[in-house]
Design an enzyme around this catalytic site. Structure first.
Site, mmCIF file in Angstrom:
data_model
loop_
_atom_site.group_PDB
_atom_site.id
_atom_site.type_symbol
_atom_site.label_atom_id
_atom_site.label_comp_id
_atom_site.label_asym_id
_atom_site.label_seq_id
_atom_site.Cartn_x
_atom_site.Cartn_y
_atom_site.Cartn_z
ATOM 1 N N VAL A 197 0.305 -1.063 -0.250
ATOM 2 C CA VAL A 197 0.379 0.453 -0.307
ATOM 3 C C VAL A 197 0.773 1.291 0.331
ATOM 4 O O VAL A 197 0.727 2.247 -0.197
ATOM 5 C CB VAL A 197 -1.274 0.258 1.047
ATOM 6 C CG1 VAL A 197 -1.531 1.537 1.237
ATOM 7 C CG2 VAL A 197 -2.502 -0.673 0.839
ATOM 8 N N LYS A 205 -7.447 -11.541 7.626
ATOM 9 C CA LYS A 205 -7.110 -11.388 8.706
ATOM 10 C C LYS A 205 -8.635 -10.402 8.784
ATOM 11 O O LYS A 205 -8.710 -9.730 10.036
ATOM 12 C CB LYS A 205 -6.174 -10.550 9.388
ATOM 13 C CG LYS A 205 -6.212 -9.243 7.744
ATOM 14 C CD LYS A 205 -4.115 -8.891 7.794
ATOM 15 C CE LYS A 205 -4.391 -7.080 7.304
ATOM 16 N NZ LYS A 205 -5.352 -6.543 7.484
ATOM 17 N N CYS A 226 -5.553 -9.518 3.495
ATOM 18 C CA CYS A 226 -6.419 -8.604 3.786
ATOM 19 C C CYS A 226 -7.909 -9.623 4.538
ATOM 20 O O CYS A 226 -7.991 -9.510 5.149
ATOM 21 C CB CYS A 226 -6.734 -7.880 2.384
ATOM 22 S SG CYS A 226 -5.194 -6.193 2.100
ATOM 23 N N LYS A 254 -3.001 -15.409 -5.652
ATOM 24 C CA LYS A 254 -3.790 -15.276 -6.846
ATOM 25 C C LYS A 254 -2.614 -14.214 -8.037
ATOM 26 O O LYS A 254 -1.491 -14.365 -7.814
ATOM 27 C CB LYS A 254 -4.912 -13.867 -6.289
ATOM 28 C CG LYS A 254 -4.357 -12.622 -6.213
ATOM 29 C CD LYS A 254 -5.074 -11.332 -6.071
ATOM 30 C CE LYS A 254 -4.875 -10.305 -5.904
ATOM 31 N NZ LYS A 254 -6.126 -8.809 -5.777
#
Ligand code: NAD
Length: 447
Positions: free
Chosen positions: A11, A269, A266, A331
């Site tokens: 991020v 959690k 993500c 992914k």
């Protein structure tokens, strides 16, 4: 504008680079000296399409700097982002130690008015905690500086992070003060030209919005996996069912793919942390608990299919078999293996006495770090090298390059001529016509 970005992970680095790209002056801070040294030499620590040239160009242009010196970065900034990790604590709640450590650092060094922006995914009420920690440090040193704490959750997707950041669907600004909103609107103005993507709300709603978004997406995945498991038992094909429901605009095509379970840093959690928040506030989150339970079970489903296939045979089941595994990242288009379904699968295969030959287009370095040296793991240079000497193929991540293999070559390479397709990439009829046995997820033939 002058920006400090704490955290140079998926991020922080992407957001910092995108802000620099539109002309802001960004200083990225991390406590990981090796990462910062690497970034200063042009080494990008993660794989994310388009990120390397963006970072390198903006660094060279002098708009993007990397440092471990927090004080200098804070002195530089009008806007200070917190974009550090919020991993799960032992009880599933979000561990805020990194976020609050940054807040403490800000409190120790800030001596001019600034807006503190929380971009990390954090439970409702965290902005209040960040504000309190900064205020505590201010009072310890007798500082009197105006500051705001804003919630600005991030919605970028790994694998598409740069594109998402440059062209966001929405920009959530959770603030209790109109001045802070004005500052953030100015900061994001270059990303907000075509139409107004900014959604203003109060801080707590913004904090909850991020969890609601991830929990909704995780729910869609677990729902489809549930239907896939029903399809498997009743002799239906989930891929036909998917086509049948996706065309309803109320349902839509996104996130209705059954598979090997969701992973990554993500969804697992965040679903857990939201459930924890609910429980802490006296609400039993029945749906969230089910979403998580379905996913946990789904991560073991591929192995169940494998075991069932081999237990039918005459030899020792899975023991002694060699499996080619295509895809390790959670992914496609990322090297991230955090909570990846591949990790559970490989652990189960090894536990059962099997060997693995694995290939992933981007996650090989990460795989080396995660698994270390093992006699029962060979990390291969290509998808076809992974097939050499293998008995069966297991597809775990739906990278584009795995979508249309030469099935005849597959049959010739695989000792037992069997494919376990954890992402339903292949047409069962086509693959069976090539002489391979096929197992997908929810395809009515795996009982
Ligand atoms: P990450 O683990 O990739 O990066 C976190 C970085 O913060 C690391 O480089 C770490 O060294 C650094 N750090 C830790 N403490 C620090 C400190 N005191 N000062 C400076 N740097 C420090 O994490 P990430 O995937 O970028 O996620 C960050 C946050 O954003 C999390 O809350 C996550 O839930 C959320 N988020 C992640 C994604 C995603 O796709 N990864 C998407 C949206 C939101």
């Amino acid at each position: 504008m002058r920006v400090a970005m704490f955290g140079t992970g998926y991020v922080g680095l992407v957001t910092g680079a995108c802000l620099a790209e539109v002309g802001h002056d960004v200083v990225c801070v991390d406590i990981d000296q090796a990462k910062i040294d690497g970034l200063n030499r042009g080494v990008i620590p993660i794989y994310e399409p388009g990120l390397a040239p963006l970072v390198q160009a903006n660094h060279a242009a002098g708009r993007l700097a990397f440092t471990t010196e927090a004080a200098g970065a804070i002195a530089h900034a009008q806007v200070i982002f917190i974009a550090v990790g919020t991993p799960p604590d032992e009880d599933g709640s979000a561990d805020l130690q990194y976020v609050l450590a940054v807040a403490r650092t800000i409190g120790r060094h800030l001596d001019h008015p600034a807006v503190v922006v929380n971009k990390s995914t954090v439970p409702v009420g965290t902005a209040d905690k960040v504000r309190a920690v900064i205020a505590e440090e201010f009072s310890a040193r007798g500082a009197r500086v105006a500051f705001d704490v804003v919630s600005n959750p991030e919605f970028l997707k790994e694998g598409d992070a740069v594109a998402d950041c440059l062209r966001p669907d929405r920009i959530i600004i959770g603030a209790d003060d109109a001045r802070a909103v004005t500052v953030l609107r100015r900061l994001y103005a270059p990303f907000n030209r075509k139409r107004d993507r900014v959604v203003e709300m109060d801080v707590r709603s913004a904090e909850l919005t991020k969890y609601a978004a991830n929990a909704m997406l995780a729910t869609k995945i677990s729902f489809m996996n549930e239907i896939a498991n029903i399809a498997e038992r009743v002799g239906a094909d989930i891929e036909q069912v998917r086509q049948g429901i996706g065309s309803d605009p109320r349902i839509g095509w996104h996130f209705i793919y059954p598979g090997a379970g969701y992973g990554g840093s993500c969804f697992p959690k965040d679903v857990q942390a939201l459930a924890r928040t609910a429980a802490q506030h006296g609400h039993t989150p029945r749906l969230l608990e089910a979403v998580e339970a379905v996913n946990e079970a789904q991560k073991g489903h591929l192995f169940t299919l494998i075991q069932r296939h081999y237990d039918r045979g005459e030899d020792e089941g899975v023991r002694g078999k060699t499996f080619a595994v295509w895809g390790l990242a959670f992914k496609p288009n990322t090297d991230d293996m955090r909570a990846a379904p591949s990790r559970r699968l490989l652990a189960q295969l090894w536990e059962a006495g099997a060997r693995v030959r694995a290939y992933d287009p981007e996650a090989m370095g990460e795989a080396r770090r995660v698994f270390g040296e093992r006699k029962d793991l060979m990390l291969c240079e290509s998808a076809f090298e992974a097939l050499e000497g293998a008995d069966a193929l297991i597809v775990v991540t739906e990278w584009k390059q795995f979508r249309s293999p030469d099935f005849v070559r597959l049959r010739e390479a695989l000792g037992d001529a069997v494919v376990f397709d954890g992402r339903n990439l292949y047409d069962p009829q086509e693959i069976e016509a090539a002489g391979l046995a096929y197992y997908g997820i929810g395809r009515g033939r795996s009982l």
